[in-house]
Structure formats: C-alpha cells, structure tokens
Design a protein around this motif. Structure first.
Motif, PDB file in Angstrom:
ATOM      1  N   PRO A  44       0.826  -1.213   0.000  1.00  0.00           N
ATOM      2  CA  PRO A  44       0.000   0.000   0.000  1.00  0.00           C
ATOM      3  C   PRO A  44       0.858   1.260   0.000  1.00  0.00           C
ATOM      4  O   PRO A  44       1.949   1.285   0.572  1.00  0.00           O
ATOM      5  CB  PRO A  44      -0.793  -0.123   1.304  1.00  0.00           C
ATOM      6  CG  PRO A  44       0.098  -0.939   2.203  1.00  0.00           C
ATOM      7  CD  PRO A  44       0.815  -1.896   1.298  1.00  0.00           C
ATOM      8  N   LEU A  45       0.359   2.313  -0.662  1.00  0.00           N
ATOM      9  CA  LEU A  45       1.070   3.588  -0.770  1.00  0.00           C
ATOM     10  C   LEU A  45       2.527   3.340  -1.152  1.00  0.00           C
ATOM     11  O   LEU A  45       3.458   3.785  -0.495  1.00  0.00           O
ATOM     12  CB  LEU A  45       0.969   4.381   0.538  1.00  0.00           C
ATOM     13  CG  LEU A  45      -0.322   5.191   0.753  1.00  0.00           C
ATOM     14  CD1 LEU A  45      -1.564   4.332   0.771  1.00  0.00           C
ATOM     15  CD2 LEU A  45      -0.229   6.042   1.986  1.00  0.00           C
ATOM     16  N   ALA A 128       2.333   7.366   7.204  1.00  0.00           N
ATOM     17  CA  ALA A 128       2.053   8.547   6.383  1.00  0.00           C
ATOM     18  C   ALA A 128       0.698   9.150   6.703  1.00  0.00           C
ATOM     19  O   ALA A 128       0.425  10.299   6.342  1.00  0.00           O
ATOM     20  CB  ALA A 128       2.106   8.181   4.895  1.00  0.00           C
ATOM     21  N   MET A 129      -0.146   8.371   7.370  1.00  0.00           N
ATOM     22  CA  MET A 129      -1.498   8.820   7.678  1.00  0.00           C
ATOM     23  C   MET A 129      -1.541   9.562   9.015  1.00  0.00           C
ATOM     24  O   MET A 129      -0.992   9.080  10.014  1.00  0.00           O
ATOM     25  CB  MET A 129      -2.446   7.614   7.781  1.00  0.00           C
ATOM     26  CG  MET A 129      -2.524   6.757   6.541  1.00  0.00           C
ATOM     27  SD  MET A 129      -3.655   7.482   5.358  1.00  0.00           S
ATOM     28  CE  MET A 129      -3.532   6.266   4.033  1.00  0.00           C
ATOM     29  N   PRO A 130      -2.189  10.721   9.077  1.00  0.00           N
ATOM     30  CA  PRO A 130      -2.399  11.356  10.380  1.00  0.00           C
ATOM     31  C   PRO A 130      -3.305  10.480  11.229  1.00  0.00           C
ATOM     32  O   PRO A 130      -4.062   9.643  10.700  1.00  0.00           O
ATOM     33  CB  PRO A 130      -3.070  12.684  10.014  1.00  0.00           C
ATOM     34  CG  PRO A 130      -3.717  12.440   8.697  1.00  0.00           C
ATOM     35  CD  PRO A 130      -2.828  11.465   7.974  1.00  0.00           C
ATOM     36  N   PRO A 131      -3.250  10.623  12.545  1.00  0.00           N
ATOM     37  CA  PRO A 131      -4.092   9.798  13.418  1.00  0.00           C
ATOM     38  C   PRO A 131      -5.568   9.821  13.042  1.00  0.00           C
ATOM     39  O   PRO A 131      -6.268   8.824  13.221  1.00  0.00           O
ATOM     40  CB  PRO A 131      -3.843  10.400  14.805  1.00  0.00           C
ATOM     41  CG  PRO A 131      -2.470  10.965  14.718  1.00  0.00           C
ATOM     42  CD  PRO A 131      -2.330  11.494  13.313  1.00  0.00           C
ATOM     43  N   GLY A 164       3.927  15.808  11.479  1.00  0.00           N
ATOM     44  CA  GLY A 164       4.082  14.781  10.456  1.00  0.00           C
ATOM     45  C   GLY A 164       3.603  15.279   9.111  1.00  0.00           C
ATOM     46  O   GLY A 164       3.061  16.395   9.013  1.00  0.00           O
ATOM     47  N   PRO A 165       3.772  14.452   8.085  1.00  0.00           N
ATOM     48  CA  PRO A 165       4.253  13.073   8.106  1.00  0.00           C
ATOM     49  C   PRO A 165       5.773  12.984   8.128  1.00  0.00           C
ATOM     50  O   PRO A 165       6.413  13.966   7.774  1.00  0.00           O
ATOM     51  CB  PRO A 165       3.679  12.510   6.793  1.00  0.00           C
ATOM     52  CG  PRO A 165       3.628  13.692   5.862  1.00  0.00           C
ATOM     53  CD  PRO A 165       3.307  14.864   6.734  1.00  0.00           C
ATOM     54  N   PRO A 166       6.325  11.815   8.554  1.00  0.00           N
ATOM     55  CA  PRO A 166       5.584  10.667   9.061  1.00  0.00           C
ATOM     56  C   PRO A 166       5.039  10.958  10.457  1.00  0.00           C
ATOM     57  O   PRO A 166       5.557  11.836  11.152  1.00  0.00           O
ATOM     58  CB  PRO A 166       6.633   9.559   9.098  1.00  0.00           C
ATOM     59  CG  PRO A 166       7.911  10.288   9.359  1.00  0.00           C
ATOM     60  CD  PRO A 166       7.790  11.579   8.578  1.00  0.00           C
ATOM     61  N   PHE A 167       4.035  10.195  10.844  1.00  0.00           N
ATOM     62  CA  PHE A 167       3.416  10.374  12.150  1.00  0.00           C
ATOM     63  C   PHE A 167       3.873   9.266  13.092  1.00  0.00           C
ATOM     64  O   PHE A 167       3.981   8.101  12.705  1.00  0.00           O
ATOM     65  CB  PHE A 167       1.897  10.365  12.017  1.00  0.00           C
ATOM     66  CG  PHE A 167       1.370  11.547  11.264  1.00  0.00           C
ATOM     67  CD1 PHE A 167       1.082  12.736  11.909  1.00  0.00           C
ATOM     68  CD2 PHE A 167       1.200  11.486   9.889  1.00  0.00           C
ATOM     69  CE1 PHE A 167       0.629  13.850  11.201  1.00  0.00           C
ATOM     70  CE2 PHE A 167       0.743  12.582   9.166  1.00  0.00           C
ATOM     71  CZ  PHE A 167       0.454  13.768   9.825  1.00  0.00           C
TER      72      PHE A 167
END
Length: 219
Positions: A44-45, A128-131, A164-167
């Motif tokens: 993914p990604l 890479a995704m925020p919370p 972030g990212p990264p988070f």
C-alpha cells in the motif's frame, strides 16, 4: 491532509521518505511470513519503492497502490521497463512483468485488486497517515486483506517535536488499530535516527523503528 498534498509532494520532489536503496528490514524479516513461492503480495502507498523490485525478485507477484501518477511513472522508468496501462473504474492500472500498480485513492481500491493476496508489506503507508485517518486506513486494510498477514514497519518518536508526516505510530497505536482483529508480534525495535537524517534535521531527537507481523486472528 488531502490527496493533493501527496501529489504535490511528488511534483516538488519533496520525497525524503523514499529510500533509494530499499529497507534492510524487509529481507531480514520477510521470511517470517513463510509464504509459498509465487504468492501475490500487496504494497500500500508504494510510491516508487525499490522494495517492490526486491519482492518481485524473491518470486512474488506484486500489487501496489499509489496515489501519485508521477511516482508510478518514475518507478517503471527507473526499473527500465515499459508498463502496459488500462483503466479500471477510477484507477489507472500499470503492469509490467510481475508488478502491477493501481494508481488512485487506496480508500476506493476494489476488493478484487487484492483478492488473492497472501500478505502485505507496509513500510510507509500507516505512518504517512495522520491519526485522524489511521483508523480508516486500518479498516480498509482489514477489508482488503481479511486473511493475509502484514509485515509492518512503524516509527515512534516524540510527536510534539515535528508535524508529520511521518506520524509517530508506537505499539500502543498499532494495538489500538489492529489488536481486536490481529495477533501482533514485535520482531525487532531499533534506533532509526541515523538512517533518517531528514527527521534528525527537522528536530527529532529519538526515533524507534519497529517491525511487526500482524496476523488475522484465527488464520
């Protein structure tokens, strides 16, 4: 954080997250999944990650998902191959040899894209995704891969030090996202700061890089 954010990052060349030499934790821990030869795997990604070439070289058929058309084009160009392209719904699907990349929004990826996938490799997707989006991402991964294990490489650092990212995604967050549905095995934790000069330059003082194997419960 919108899709345009990532597309713009690739357009501007702001891709410090890309690892030109691949991630050394992948060949070290991938055998733990004990996959059959030729098993299809999902990334993914995926960006233009050289790790996809490593997985293909290990005998797997690789299915990637990536938002940026530029990243997809650069991957195949850097591999020295010309991909065939077809349209599937909202996606441009690029294929060359054992590697296929679905270019579009992973949250809209059709289930049949990963129908026969045996495992997933996530080095830079979850972090890479925020919370606020990690829950939706975990839900999407559970839907796409109901019976497939995930080799996850995660980062943990004092989140207040940078935006972030990264988070930062420590064990507690991985457990909150996947603990109800997956058995979580921590295979390694190491100091990742020296291998992340960009984060060090941004002000991160401590960085733990952790490898997890997430296996769906009952599988």
């Amino acid at each position: 954080m919108t899709p345009d954010f990532w597309i713009e990052r690739w357009q501007k060349g702001e891709t410090a997250f890309h690892q030109a030499e691949g991630n050394d934790l992948l060949p070290k821990h991938w055998p733990a999944l004990k996959l059959a030869a030729g098993s299809p795997v999902f990334v993914p990604l995926c960006g233009k990650s050289i790790d996809m070439a490593w997985l293909a070289g290990a005998g797997h058929r690789v299915i990637g998902a990536e938002l940026s058309p530029l990243a997809v084009a650069e991957f195949f160009r850097e591999q020295g191959v010309v991909a065939e392209t077809r349209r599937v719904g909202a996606f441009e699907v690029h294929s060359a040899g054992p590697i296929t990349i679905w270019c579009g929004d992973i949250f809209a990826l059709p289930a049949d894209a990963t129908a026969d996938v045996a495992a997933a490799y996530d080095r830079a997707a979850l972090v890479a995704m925020p919370p606020t989006l990690q829950g939706a991402y975990a839900k999407a991964m559970r839907a796409l891969l109901p019976a497939a294990p995930i080799l996850l490489i995660s980062l943990a650092y004092p989140q207040e030090q940078i935006a972030g990212p990264p988070f930062s995604t420590p064990l507690s967050q991985v457990t909150a996202l996947f603990g109800a549905t997956h058995d979580i095995n921590i295979r390694e934790t190491r100091d990742g700061l020296e291998k992340s000069p960009n984060l060090k330059a941004r002000g991160v003082s401590r960085l733990d890089e952790a490898v997890f194997v997430l296996r769906p419960k009952g599988s």
